[in-house]
Enzyme design. Structure first.
Site, PDB file in Angstrom:
ATOM      1  N   GLY A  49       0.790  -1.225   0.000  1.00  0.00           N
ATOM      2  CA  GLY A  49       0.000   0.000   0.000  1.00  0.00           C
ATOM      3  C   GLY A  49       0.818   1.269   0.000  1.00  0.00           C
ATOM      4  O   GLY A  49       0.307   2.340   0.341  1.00  0.00           O
ATOM      5  N   SER A  86      12.136  -2.883   1.373  1.00  0.00           N
ATOM      6  CA  SER A  86      12.535  -3.979   2.256  1.00  0.00           C
ATOM      7  C   SER A  86      12.844  -3.367   3.612  1.00  0.00           C
ATOM      8  O   SER A  86      12.782  -2.148   3.763  1.00  0.00           O
ATOM      9  CB  SER A  86      13.768  -4.714   1.708  1.00  0.00           C
ATOM     10  OG  SER A  86      14.867  -3.839   1.603  1.00  0.00           O
ATOM     11  N   GLU A 288       7.156  -6.016   8.873  1.00  0.00           N
ATOM     12  CA  GLU A 288       7.787  -7.221   9.416  1.00  0.00           C
ATOM     13  C   GLU A 288       7.392  -7.459  10.877  1.00  0.00           C
ATOM     14  O   GLU A 288       7.103  -8.585  11.265  1.00  0.00           O
ATOM     15  CB  GLU A 288       9.307  -7.137   9.236  1.00  0.00           C
ATOM     16  CG  GLU A 288       9.660  -7.218   7.759  1.00  0.00           C
ATOM     17  CD  GLU A 288      11.123  -6.984   7.474  1.00  0.00           C
ATOM     18  OE1 GLU A 288      11.862  -7.955   7.403  1.00  0.00           O
ATOM     19  OE2 GLU A 288      11.507  -5.798   7.330  1.00  0.00           O
TER      20      GLU A 288
END
Lengths: 346, 160, 442
Positions: A49, A86, A288
């Site tokens: 998103g 990431s 995460e």
């Protein structure tokens, strides 16, 4: 017999790359004469998103309508380099870059607004989607009108932003140092029911208290929390790469099973907001952190229920029965002895 | 498409339109839809009938198009995501998936919506267990399914 | 400025669509996704497009003695059959350190490693051509466990040795910390491998534009690094490569490093035609990265009042034969193995080991996923030994502003772990939940 237990899992996650590794993002924004805005960001939309979050940031900064924002993503010919998606860094680093691009143009907006409204520029503010004069009720310009006027008057309408998430390296021998600029935090609670005859573990409920700093879009946050929890649940209960002599024996979806809708428990997303001054609006990375606490919470809940620990990380029915002593416990989940693994010297 | 199989006459109704074309036979319905008709909304996630991303409706019943020989569609009616609703004329489930956050990466979404549409056609007011069962053949790796289930509930409310 | 007056008279309500930060607006890509219009890597095609296919190694560790591609090259509809010798630039890539070969040269190091590439007019022909390639292998002893891999006499996965990185974290005096402890818990934990299973397998398409620019559309987490890595292998200037992201059907770390970008570029460059390569599920699972399996030994000490005093740990991470992000995933574990708790004394080592198992790399959680499995079970065991409620034990020891992490970094006001634990405490009260109900029969 079926027994129930409660378990908790917590975690800390250093967001971004840390260790003085390059961790930057750039972005561009352009205001069109009709008050629509285009964002160029190198950030990849993976489904998390980020395009929506970047649009919300621009809408907030300019007082523009969310629907009027368009994002052009990740094209080395068109967009600036925003670094990878990431390390839970998208909102935190790439969001900051878009914020910087908005700030780059904001002075242009404000100085024109101050001329149009006849007030000092330090009295102009963008608030609640309006460009308004502080303390002067009624002196308001909509962003779209201001955008049009910027073009009529030939003002700069293209902004660039670069954000460098600078960190320090650590000492090579001791790893002491300020490795990360931001840390994310999360804790989850799981209630399980273990069938001691079959070894089957059922998750009855899962509550995820995730510190996101600031929830820029709570629905997207919940989506990350729920999806992350289910990935963690999959790891803990059913997903296992079966590798023998280097051969991944179940490398297809008929034998490598991931959770289906039938495996999903009730999930309570408890959004916690402890603001981080280095993130956009206080936001922290959270994608995460949403998945990390689930497996330990499940393993702890199983231990709470059966008073025995499945120390191999897969709590499959077979492994649960093994720790219950109902079937032979030899095999790879049988543990290495402590002395098999000496600690390296200090 | 070079293929060892002979051409077949694919005469069928796709998304309410009758078509009749010759195509290399011996392939799965998914390949026919994507390669010959450029209906790219139907996705291949595994090619072995496990993930549900390729779900389409055949005479109103949800089938896995990667496991369905294309010839089986001859003389029948196929509905793909492109036939469910377009921008400006969305199916209530498409609208609910958007509003409830049932979409993340979106790769499972077309197949998920096809299974949901079939369920809603079968049952006007499905309960949660029936919804879960209805989409249990459709894998999603992003959402954790809960918002998809809620979207189907909302769509059912709107449709009734 | 004829309409200045009008501008400043606009009323508040005129402004449509304002949504403050903190609003759950509908995703901007939702409409394209619910209507099936979003274009993923496998949905893109070009006129004259060829289909790429990879020949994968069946051996975990073997010398490649000879590759015979002659039969494949003669097949009708086959436009290119490539092996390592056909690579124009350097046969190497890698997100953190460039230690992975694009196509196996002298040696294969994992089952699934790409050995040869085919571009053909049709996926069936491409598959047939791949099957017709004959490779002569000489199998070698492999390393299948990180503990075996670190032994002196272990077969070498990489020429420089099997230890990729050894990270050391040293804070305070861990031995003194254990001397101060009333209770010590020590255990070994193993964690297993996991596949990301992004619903969209890796895929991409490449072609040469009219201006000579190599153009790649792929499912990627970082196009700027993709283009750098492609340029090195193709021996092209970086600005002659364009890398564009398609809609991505999930990544979770899997698509952080290049996946098929270099492969489609090699084929497009060799054939001067557009080439698309989309992995099927099996190929995706065999060729791509996974979550690191780990082995950890750890001991944790606390006083009888329930204060943590020291921790010692060692982690062995099985990174497979190439680094990918295994260098940093396992490094991060050494820092995070103690979790969100304050340890005055901390000694932790993490060792990333090359093996001939499937490659491990970035996967959502990035080493902290495995660390939390360790530290959270340690916390529960200590709490049980001390007779303290597990949640209270965490609250007693969690990091707070002014306390330092394993690296000595002092936490600032953004430290939120206590707030998440307090929230769970409220939740437990709201739902009348409690620990240790002693084998309650349901």
């Amino acid at each position: 017999m079926k027994v129930r237990g409660i378990g908790i899992g917590s975690m800390v996650y250093g967001v971004g790359y840390g260790f003085s590794r390059p961790d930057f993002a750039s972005a561009e924004v352009e205001i069109a004469p009709d008050g629509t805005v285009t964002i160029w960001s190198g950030a990849s939309e993976l489904g998390q998103g980020i395009r929506t979050v970047l649009s919300q940031i621009v809408a907030q900064e300019f007082g523009a309508a969310y629907e009027d924002i368009r994002v052009i993503s990740a094209d080395t010919d068109k967009t600036p380099d925003s670094g990878p998606v990431s390390a839970s860094r998208s909102t935190y680093v790439q969001g900051n870059a878009v914020l910087a691009a908005c700030k780059d143009l904001k002075q242009e907006l404000i100085s024109l607004a101050s001329e149009l409204m006849g007030v000092e520029s330090n009295l102009v503010e963008i608030q609640n989607g309006q460009i308004a004069a502080k303390d002067k009720i009624g002196k308001i310009i909509s962003f779209s009108k201001l955008a049009s006027e910027m073009h009529v008057q030939g003002r700069r309408t293209h902004g660039f932003g670069w954000h460098n998430n600078r960190t320090l390296d650590v000492d090579k021998n001791t790893s002491q140092g300020d490795a990360y600029s931001s840390y994310a935090w999360a804790s989850q609670l799981v209630e399980v029911e273990v069938d001691t005859q079959t070894g089957r573990v059922k998750i009855l409920r899962l509550a995820s208290a995730t510190d996101v700093g600031k929830a820029i879009n709570p629905q997207l946050i919940e989506g990350q929390i729920e999806g992350g929890a289910v990935q963690g649940l999959g790891f803990a209960l059913m997903e296992e790469m079966q590798v023998e002599q280097g051969v991944f024996n179940n490398a297809n979806l008929s034998t490598y099973l991931i959770p289906t809708a039938a495996d999903v428990p009730p999930i309570d997303s408890l959004i916690v907001e402890v603001s981080d001054p280095s993130g956009p609006y206080g936001a922290k990375g959270m994608a995460e952190p949403a998945t990390i606490p689930t497996t330990p919470a499940i393993l702890n809940a199983i231990a709470d229920a059966i008073s025995k620990r499945v120390r191999y990380s897969l709590a499959s029915p077979e492994n649960v029965l093994k720790v219950l002593g109902k079937i032979d416990g030899s095999g790879k989940e049988g543990f290495l002895l402590l002395e098999d693994i000496p600690y390296p010297v200090a | 498409m070079i293929n060892n199989q002979k051409d077949v006459l694919m005469d069928l109704v796709i998304n309410n339109k009758h078509i009749s074309i010759r195509a290399g036979g011996g392939r799965c319905l998914l390949d026919f839809l994507r390669e010959d008709l450029s209906l790219m909304g139907t996705k291949e996630g595994c090619g072995e009938g496990e993930c549900g991303s390729c779900t389409v409706l055949l005479d109103g019943k949800a089938v896995l198009s990667c496991m369905t020989p294309m010839e089986r569609a001859i003389g029948r009616e196929v509905t793909t995501i492109e036939g469910v609703g377009r921008p400006g004329n969305l199916h209530p489930l498409q609208q609910a998936m958007m509003e409830e956050g049932g979409v993340q990466c979106g790769f499972c979404t077309p197949g998920m919506i096809m299974s949901g549409v079939e369920l809603l056609n079968r049952k006007s007011n499905p309960n949660r267990d029936e919804i879960v069962e209805g989409i249990s053949g459709n894998l999603c790796r992003c959402t954790g399914y809960r918002k998809i289930i809620t979207a189907i509930e909302r769509a059912a409310e709107k449709m009734s | 400025m004829s309409d200045t007056q009008e501008i400043i008279e606009i009323k508040f309500a005129d402004h449509r669509g304002y949504v403050p930060i903190g609003s759950s607006v509908i995703r901007e890509d939702a409409l394209a996704k619910v209507t099936g219009q979003a274009e993923y890597s496998g949905d893109i095609s070009r006129p004259g497009m060829l289909h790429g296919k990879v020949l994968m190694s069946p051996f975990p560790h073997a010398l490649v003695k000879h590759i015979d591609t002659s039969k494949a090259a003669r097949m009708q509809g086959v436009h290119a059959v490539l092996t390592a010798k056909d690579i124009p630039g350097e046969n190497v890539f890698g997100i953190a350190i460039a230690d992975q070969q694009v196509l196996a040269d002298k040696k294969v190091r994992f089952v699934g490693e790409p050995v040869a590439l085919v571009a053909a007019e049709d996926p069936f022909i491409a598959a047939e051509a791949v099957r017709s390639i004959k490779v002569e292998y000489e199998p070698l002893q492999g390393v299948f466990d990180p503990l075996a891999g670190i032994k002196e006499d272990a077969p070498r996965v990489q020429e420089q040795g099997n230890i990729l990185l050894h990270t050391k974290v040293r804070k305070g005096d861990y031995l003194k910390g254990f001397a101060d402890a009333d209770v010590v818990v020590e255990n070994v934990y193993r964690t297993h491998g996991q596949d990301h299973v992004p619903l969209e397998p890796e895929g991409g398409i490449a072609w040469i534009e009219n201006d000579g620019v190599l153009t790649i559309y792929s499912s990627s987490q970082y196009v700027f690094r993709d283009r750098k890595q492609v340029a090195r292998v193709l021996n092209l200037p970086v600005n002659r490569v364009r890398s564009v992201n398609t809609t991505v059907g999930g990544g979770f770390g899997r698509k952080d490093d290049v996946t098929v970008e270099i492969l489609v570029s090699l084929l497009a460059s060799a054939t001067l035609k557009p080439v698309r390569l989309v992995y099927n599920r099996h190929e995706s699972m065999m060729t791509q990265t996974h979550r690191h399996p780990t082995i950890t030994r750890v001991r944790t000490g606390a006083t009888k009042e329930g204060k943590l005093t020291s921790m010692e740990g060692v982690v062995y991470g099985d990174t497979g034969p190439y680094s990918s992000l295994g260098i940093f995933v396992i490094k991060k574990m050494a820092l995070h193995l103690g979790g969100p708790y304050y340890f005055p004394n901390y000694k932790c080592d993490s060792i990333s080991v090359y093996t001939n198992n499937p490659i491990a790399g970035a996967f959502r959680g990035f080493g902290i996923f495995q660390s939390a499995i360790v530290h959270e079970q340690q916390m529960d065991e200590l709490a049980a030994k001390l007779g303290i409620d597990p949640l209270e034990f965490r609250l007693k020891n969690c990091l707070r502003e002014g306390l330092s992490f394993s690296t000595g970094q002092v936490m600032n006001e953004a430290c939120g772990i206590a707030a998440t634990l307090e929230r769970l405490k409220e939740y437990m009260a709201e739902h009348s939940l409690r620990f240790s109900r002693n084998m309650e029969v349901v």
